[in-house]
Design an enzyme around this catalytic site. Sequence first.
Site, mmCIF file in Angstrom:
data_model
loop_
_atom_site.group_PDB
_atom_site.id
_atom_site.type_symbol
_atom_site.label_atom_id
_atom_site.label_comp_id
_atom_site.label_asym_id
_atom_site.label_seq_id
_atom_site.Cartn_x
_atom_site.Cartn_y
_atom_site.Cartn_z
ATOM 1 N N LYS A 13 51.021 -41.207 31.064
ATOM 2 C CA LYS A 13 50.756 -42.583 31.537
ATOM 3 C C LYS A 13 49.472 -42.635 32.368
ATOM 4 O O LYS A 13 48.611 -43.485 32.155
ATOM 5 C CB LYS A 13 51.937 -43.105 32.388
ATOM 6 C CG LYS A 13 53.287 -43.018 31.692
ATOM 7 C CD LYS A 13 54.423 -43.523 32.566
ATOM 8 C CE LYS A 13 54.670 -42.713 33.820
ATOM 9 N NZ LYS A 13 55.122 -41.319 33.580
ATOM 10 N N ARG A 88 60.964 -48.559 37.885
ATOM 11 C CA ARG A 88 61.657 -47.341 37.459
ATOM 12 C C ARG A 88 63.176 -47.485 37.523
ATOM 13 O O ARG A 88 63.889 -46.539 37.221
ATOM 14 C CB ARG A 88 61.269 -46.205 38.403
ATOM 15 C CG ARG A 88 60.279 -45.223 37.827
ATOM 16 C CD ARG A 88 59.799 -44.364 38.967
ATOM 17 N NE ARG A 88 59.487 -43.050 38.568
ATOM 18 C CZ ARG A 88 58.256 -42.569 38.521
ATOM 19 N NH1 ARG A 88 57.230 -43.344 38.793
ATOM 20 N NH2 ARG A 88 58.057 -41.324 38.213
ATOM 21 N N ARG A 160 50.338 -30.101 41.506
ATOM 22 C CA ARG A 160 51.165 -30.995 42.333
ATOM 23 C C ARG A 160 52.433 -30.257 42.752
ATOM 24 O O ARG A 160 52.994 -29.513 41.963
ATOM 25 C CB ARG A 160 51.537 -32.243 41.510
ATOM 26 C CG ARG A 160 50.744 -33.470 41.896
ATOM 27 C CD ARG A 160 50.910 -34.604 40.937
ATOM 28 N NE ARG A 160 52.262 -35.111 40.794
ATOM 29 C CZ ARG A 160 52.587 -36.185 40.064
ATOM 30 N NH1 ARG A 160 51.643 -36.861 39.441
ATOM 31 N NH2 ARG A 160 53.831 -36.596 39.975
HETATM 32 P P1 AP5 Z 1 49.763 -37.456 33.095
HETATM 33 O O1 AP5 Z 1 48.900 -38.473 32.463
HETATM 34 O O2 AP5 Z 1 49.435 -37.027 34.476
HETATM 35 O O3 AP5 Z 1 51.307 -37.848 32.946
HETATM 36 P P2 AP5 Z 1 52.143 -39.000 33.642
HETATM 37 O O4 AP5 Z 1 52.977 -39.653 32.603
HETATM 38 O O5 AP5 Z 1 51.243 -39.889 34.456
HETATM 39 O O6 AP5 Z 1 53.088 -38.102 34.538
HETATM 40 P P3 AP5 Z 1 53.435 -38.155 36.096
HETATM 41 O O7 AP5 Z 1 54.060 -36.840 36.421
HETATM 42 O O8 AP5 Z 1 52.264 -38.540 36.948
HETATM 43 O O9 AP5 Z 1 54.485 -39.267 36.106
HETATM 44 P P4 AP5 Z 1 55.633 -39.453 37.062
HETATM 45 O O10 AP5 Z 1 56.105 -40.741 36.578
HETATM 46 O O11 AP5 Z 1 56.639 -38.414 37.218
HETATM 47 O O12 AP5 Z 1 54.931 -39.318 38.494
HETATM 48 P P5 AP5 Z 1 54.467 -40.388 39.536
HETATM 49 O O13 AP5 Z 1 53.212 -39.922 40.129
HETATM 50 O O14 AP5 Z 1 54.545 -41.763 38.987
HETATM 51 O O15 AP5 Z 1 49.734 -36.158 32.128
HETATM 52 C C1 AP5 Z 1 50.415 -34.971 32.485
HETATM 53 C C2 AP5 Z 1 49.565 -33.759 32.026
HETATM 54 O O16 AP5 Z 1 49.462 -33.756 30.603
HETATM 55 C C3 AP5 Z 1 48.122 -33.761 32.548
HETATM 56 O O17 AP5 Z 1 47.742 -32.446 32.825
HETATM 57 C C4 AP5 Z 1 47.292 -34.306 31.366
HETATM 58 O O18 AP5 Z 1 46.001 -33.752 31.370
HETATM 59 C C5 AP5 Z 1 48.098 -33.813 30.166
HETATM 60 N N1 AP5 Z 1 48.092 -34.767 29.046
HETATM 61 C C6 AP5 Z 1 48.206 -36.129 29.137
HETATM 62 N N2 AP5 Z 1 48.207 -36.660 27.906
HETATM 63 C C7 AP5 Z 1 48.121 -35.624 27.023
HETATM 64 C C8 AP5 Z 1 48.106 -35.531 25.599
HETATM 65 N N3 AP5 Z 1 48.175 -36.647 24.831
HETATM 66 N N4 AP5 Z 1 48.005 -34.316 25.031
HETATM 67 C C9 AP5 Z 1 47.949 -33.187 25.806
HETATM 68 N N5 AP5 Z 1 47.968 -33.207 27.163
HETATM 69 C C10 AP5 Z 1 48.049 -34.403 27.756
HETATM 70 O O19 AP5 Z 1 55.663 -40.313 40.623
HETATM 71 C C11 AP5 Z 1 55.794 -39.221 41.506
HETATM 72 C C12 AP5 Z 1 56.974 -39.459 42.446
HETATM 73 O O20 AP5 Z 1 56.743 -40.648 43.232
HETATM 74 C C13 AP5 Z 1 58.339 -39.713 41.784
HETATM 75 O O21 AP5 Z 1 58.988 -38.511 41.432
HETATM 76 C C14 AP5 Z 1 59.070 -40.497 42.878
HETATM 77 O O22 AP5 Z 1 59.527 -39.635 43.891
HETATM 78 C C15 AP5 Z 1 57.959 -41.368 43.437
HETATM 79 N N6 AP5 Z 1 57.862 -42.660 42.749
HETATM 80 C C16 AP5 Z 1 56.812 -43.098 41.999
HETATM 81 N N7 AP5 Z 1 57.040 -44.318 41.521
HETATM 82 C C17 AP5 Z 1 58.269 -44.685 41.952
HETATM 83 C C18 AP5 Z 1 59.078 -45.837 41.758
HETATM 84 N N8 AP5 Z 1 58.675 -46.873 41.003
HETATM 85 N N9 AP5 Z 1 60.290 -45.882 42.370
HETATM 86 C C19 AP5 Z 1 60.724 -44.852 43.131
HETATM 87 N N10 AP5 Z 1 60.014 -43.724 43.336
HETATM 88 C C20 AP5 Z 1 58.793 -43.634 42.749
#
Ligand code: AP5
Length: 227
Positions: A13, A88, A160
Amino acid sequence: MNIVLLGPPGAGKGTQAVAIRKHCGLVHVSTGELFRSALKDDSDLGRQVKEYLESGRLVPDKVTSTMVARRLDEPDCAAGCMLDGYPRTLQQAADLDELLAQRERILDFVLYFDVSEATAVDRLGGRRLCQACGAGYHIKYMPAKKENQCDACGGELMQRTDDMPDTIRDRLKVYGEQTSALVEEYDMRGLLYRLDANVSPTEITAAAMAILKVVGQSSTVPGRSKT
Ligand code: AP5
């Protein structure tokens, strides 16, 4: 235009949000980024959410939706934005409807990043981020030119803290229990567009941009919830 990027951790994402922004300028609002930045600044919010982020549990809905409401009122979001990682939970989805209605806006559509669990685990385990500018890399799929050094600014690349194997497992479990129900919810409402997120970043960007183009051209979009 107001859109939501929905999908499990590691679906890509954040990577796609950066690409979409480059193509069409839509502002990227990532709740994960907002929380991590609060943590870095050691603000009240940061201290409040630290334990949740480190364990991979969801921050309470009220705290999250209040933070999103503030972000939506910042001037750069006046023309809409791309929400990454929010909503979420079903409660957050209801909060979002209300937040948008209060601002006389609507949710235009949801891009759902459909990815296998094995792919998500592989992506998260190899993700590296620049400490200085936040640029994202992957040790296999998007490696930096020099090991552990950001191509853009030379900053050090780090993993991370929630990208460790046990926490990755917990985050995917939390997604299954609390977030995956949103796929059906938005599908039923005719807002869901499904993307195959197991393919290369450029292929995903092309598919996402094709959807944005269609939706941008018409408010009555035929064939919602299609691949
Ligand atoms: P990346 O693009 O970083 O993936 P992502 O889907 O953004 O994954 P995240 O881990 O950031 O999502 P998340 O939802 O768990 O974390 P968030 O920060 O929102 O890609 C991942 C890797 O793959 C990268 O290395 C990239 O280079 C590679 N890649 C990407 N696309 C590729 C492809 N097509 N082919 C090959 N490689 C590829 O949330 C973190 C924490 O915050 C949560 O756990 C929670 O505690 C809190 N939080 C956030 N939002 C909320 C909410 N709405 N409510 C409650 N708690 C929340």
